[in-house]
Design a protein around this motif. Structure first.
Motif, PDB file in Angstrom:
ATOM      1  N   VAL A  18       0.762  -1.033  -0.052  1.00  0.00           N
ATOM      2  CA  VAL A  18      -0.128  -0.027   0.025  1.00  0.00           C
ATOM      3  C   VAL A  18       1.020   1.336   0.020  1.00  0.00           C
ATOM      4  O   VAL A  18       1.952   1.169   0.337  1.00  0.00           O
ATOM      5  CB  VAL A  18      -0.894  -0.006   1.156  1.00  0.00           C
ATOM      6  N   ASP A  19       0.040   2.220  -0.097  1.00  0.00           N
ATOM      7  CA  ASP A  19       0.838   3.580  -0.179  1.00  0.00           C
ATOM      8  C   ASP A  19       2.117   3.675  -1.033  1.00  0.00           C
ATOM      9  O   ASP A  19       3.282   4.010  -0.568  1.00  0.00           O
ATOM     10  CB  ASP A  19       1.467   3.986   1.227  1.00  0.00           C
ATOM     11  N   PRO A  20       2.024   3.509  -2.346  1.00  0.00           N
ATOM     12  CA  PRO A  20       3.079   3.485  -3.362  1.00  0.00           C
ATOM     13  C   PRO A  20       3.920   4.897  -3.400  1.00  0.00           C
ATOM     14  O   PRO A  20       3.067   5.783  -3.265  1.00  0.00           O
ATOM     15  CB  PRO A  20       2.716   2.871  -4.572  1.00  0.00           C
ATOM     16  N   GLU A  21       4.952   5.160  -3.598  1.00  0.00           N
ATOM     17  CA  GLU A  21       5.503   6.154  -4.040  1.00  0.00           C
ATOM     18  C   GLU A  21       5.112   6.774  -5.110  1.00  0.00           C
ATOM     19  O   GLU A  21       4.699   6.244  -6.123  1.00  0.00           O
ATOM     20  CB  GLU A  21       7.065   6.180  -3.989  1.00  0.00           C
ATOM     21  N   PRO A  22       4.972   8.326  -5.589  1.00  0.00           N
ATOM     22  CA  PRO A  22       4.262   8.866  -6.636  1.00  0.00           C
ATOM     23  C   PRO A  22       4.523   8.311  -7.810  1.00  0.00           C
ATOM     24  O   PRO A  22       4.080   8.045  -8.657  1.00  0.00           O
ATOM     25  CB  PRO A  22       4.231  10.190  -6.373  1.00  0.00           C
ATOM     26  N   GLY A  23       6.155   8.291  -7.919  1.00  0.00           N
ATOM     27  CA  GLY A  23       6.917   8.036  -9.017  1.00  0.00           C
ATOM     28  C   GLY A  23       6.519   6.660  -9.560  1.00  0.00           C
ATOM     29  O   GLY A  23       6.900   6.057 -10.851  1.00  0.00           O
ATOM     30  N   ARG A  24       6.137   5.931  -8.499  1.00  0.00           N
ATOM     31  CA  ARG A  24       5.890   4.226  -9.110  1.00  0.00           C
ATOM     32  C   ARG A  24       4.369   3.903  -9.269  1.00  0.00           C
ATOM     33  O   ARG A  24       4.122   2.756  -9.384  1.00  0.00           O
ATOM     34  CB  ARG A  24       6.404   3.512  -7.913  1.00  0.00           C
ATOM     35  N   ALA A 144      12.747  -2.054 -12.365  1.00  0.00           N
ATOM     36  CA  ALA A 144      11.584  -1.403 -12.543  1.00  0.00           C
ATOM     37  C   ALA A 144      10.396  -1.603 -11.475  1.00  0.00           C
ATOM     38  O   ALA A 144       9.286  -0.873 -11.445  1.00  0.00           O
ATOM     39  CB  ALA A 144      11.299  -2.442 -13.801  1.00  0.00           C
ATOM     40  N   VAL A 145      10.949  -2.331 -10.504  1.00  0.00           N
ATOM     41  CA  VAL A 145       9.790  -2.395  -9.333  1.00  0.00           C
ATOM     42  C   VAL A 145      10.399  -2.323  -8.125  1.00  0.00           C
ATOM     43  O   VAL A 145      10.068  -2.972  -6.997  1.00  0.00           O
ATOM     44  CB  VAL A 145       9.089  -4.052  -9.461  1.00  0.00           C
TER      45      VAL A 145
END
Length: 430
Positions: A18-24, A144-145
């Motif tokens: 949850v809460d991924p970084e914006p760029g991802r 990439a991830v």
């Protein structure tokens, strides 16, 4: 009890992050469309040859530090002390390996009659062996991830801890510490910072913004000390900086380094650890041919006054160890001179920077123009036992700091590794 805990650690974890970084965000959307959950397994390491294949394949597409290269990790696994319990953490998406790390289990006792499990990321818990000292620690992840996989791996580790267990994460950067703290919080655990330090380094781009001359960028007193020492050394013959081109020459230089180091630190030095030398001789033999290890000698005439043991990784030089010929004349600065010549050599090769790594030494603040924060943290449940241990540890640290305070002009003794999440690097003063 131990078998039960090992089975718990080996269990499968399908972790939704949850809460991924914006760029991802785009990566997460693609992962959801492909229904690609991040599957994390933690199980005893049995097949090192198979791990080598997987590690090198992932390494080719991973943003990593030297300490996450197979050169370091593979050599480290080969020299693990007896009793070490390495486990491999594997993260997969759609069957493809996207994350790898080694965690070692060690049983420790403190105030109670029963031991508890301490899990350590790329350390063993054996204080003497861990004086190899890892920095820029983390999890090897597919570029990439990187963000979601790192978070998934840390959540899996946190979820696997029993109430008495703890997870030791040494030498990590602030970003990794933040992800670990979030994972701990979601598991009802707390994060304790055992030590906060900085790795000072020379950012070559900052030199170019000024005069382009590294020596000219130094502070006045440091520049004068370096220039005076160079003039004094030149009276003995030409001053030379030589990089060892073969493994045999590098190992011979390492032997000289050991002599310098032991003459200064004696039984408190790194080489007093019986596992230190075999590990590094193996690492040097493997790393010199590829250029990942750089051993150099500084000579005044025919006399070697300094030996530097550096790692080279993606255009960055990391100064791991050194040995210098100290003499009664305080105007002679073998450490400052050796590092300045090494930095100038690195710049001439088109490299990006020169990293002194963590730990205090005067020459680092004299020669560096930038720094990275470094953390040593422990994740675990907020228990009374752990609170008592934390108070005892803080008292010991305060006493140690008091004892290390010495009159001006003296040098601090090297600190030994604790195996519990505190740093273990030797202090070196040029």
């Amino acid at each position: 009890m131990e078998f039960q805990e090992d089975r718990q650690m080996a269990a499968r974890h399908d972790v939704s992050v949850v809460d991924p970084e914006p760029g991802r965000a785009a990566i997460f959307e693609q992962a959801r469309r492909d229904d690609a959950a991040i599957d994390v397994h933690i199980e005893p390491l049995q097949d090192i040859a198979g791990l080598e294949t997987s590690w090198k394949e992932l390494e080719a597409r991973a943003p990593r530090s030297f300490y996450l290269s197979w050169l370091w990790v593979g050599t480290w696994l080969k020299h693990l002390p007896r009793g070490a319990q390495p486990h491999v953490l594997v993260a997969r998406m759609s069957g493809r390996t996207v994350g790898l790390a080694i965690v070692c289990r060690r049983t420790v006792w403190s105030f109670g009659p029963q031991g508890r499990a301490r899990w350590l990321l790329h350390e063993t818990g054996d204080a003497r062996f861990d004086r190899l000292f890892i920095e820029y620690n983390g999890i090897l992840v597919d570029q990439a991830v990187a963000a979601p996989v790192t978070a998934a791996c840390l959540e899996a580790l946190a979820h696997s801890l029993s109430v008495s267990d703890e997870l030791v994460l040494s030498g990590v950067d602030l970003d990794f510490e933040a992800v670990a703290s979030r994972a701990a919080g979601r598991s009802g655990l707390v994060t304790e910072v055992r030590e906060a330090d900085v790795a000072r380094w020379v950012d070559f781009t900052k030199i170019g913004q000024k005069s382009g001359d590294y020596r000219a960028s130094l502070g006045r007193s440091t520049r004068q000390a370096v220039n005076r020492a160079i003039r004094l050394y030149a009276e003995r013959g030409p001053l030379a900086f030589r990089v060892m081109e073969t493994a045999a020459d590098a190992l011979a230089a390492f032997d000289m380094l050991a002599g310098f180091h032991q003459s200064r630190w004696g039984s408190k030095g790194s080489f007093a650890n019986p596992g230190f030398r075999p590990f590094h001789e193996d690492l040097i033999a493997r790393g010199v041919p590829s250029g990942a290890v750089r051993m150099s000698r500084t000579l005044a005439g025919e006399q070697t006054i300094g030996v530097l043991y550096n790692f080279v990784h993606e255009g960055q030089v990391l100064n791991y160890q050194s040995g210098f010929l100290y003499e009664p004349d305080g105007r002679l600065k073998p450490g400052l001179v050796s590092h300045v010549l090494s930095i100038e050599d690195s710049r001439s090769r088109g490299e990006r920077g020169y990293d002194f790594l963590a730990g205090f030494a005067r020459h680092k603040s004299q020669l560096a123009n930038a720094e990275h924060a470094m953390m040593w943290i422990v994740v675990g449940a907020d228990t009374l036992e752990r609170r008592i241990e934390a108070r005892v540890r803080r008292a010991r640290q305060a006493l140690g700091q008091l004892l290390r305070k010495q009159p001006s002009g003296s040098t601090a003794a090297p600190s030994a590794g604790s195996g519990d999440g505190g740093p273990s690097q030797d202090v070196q003063v040029p």
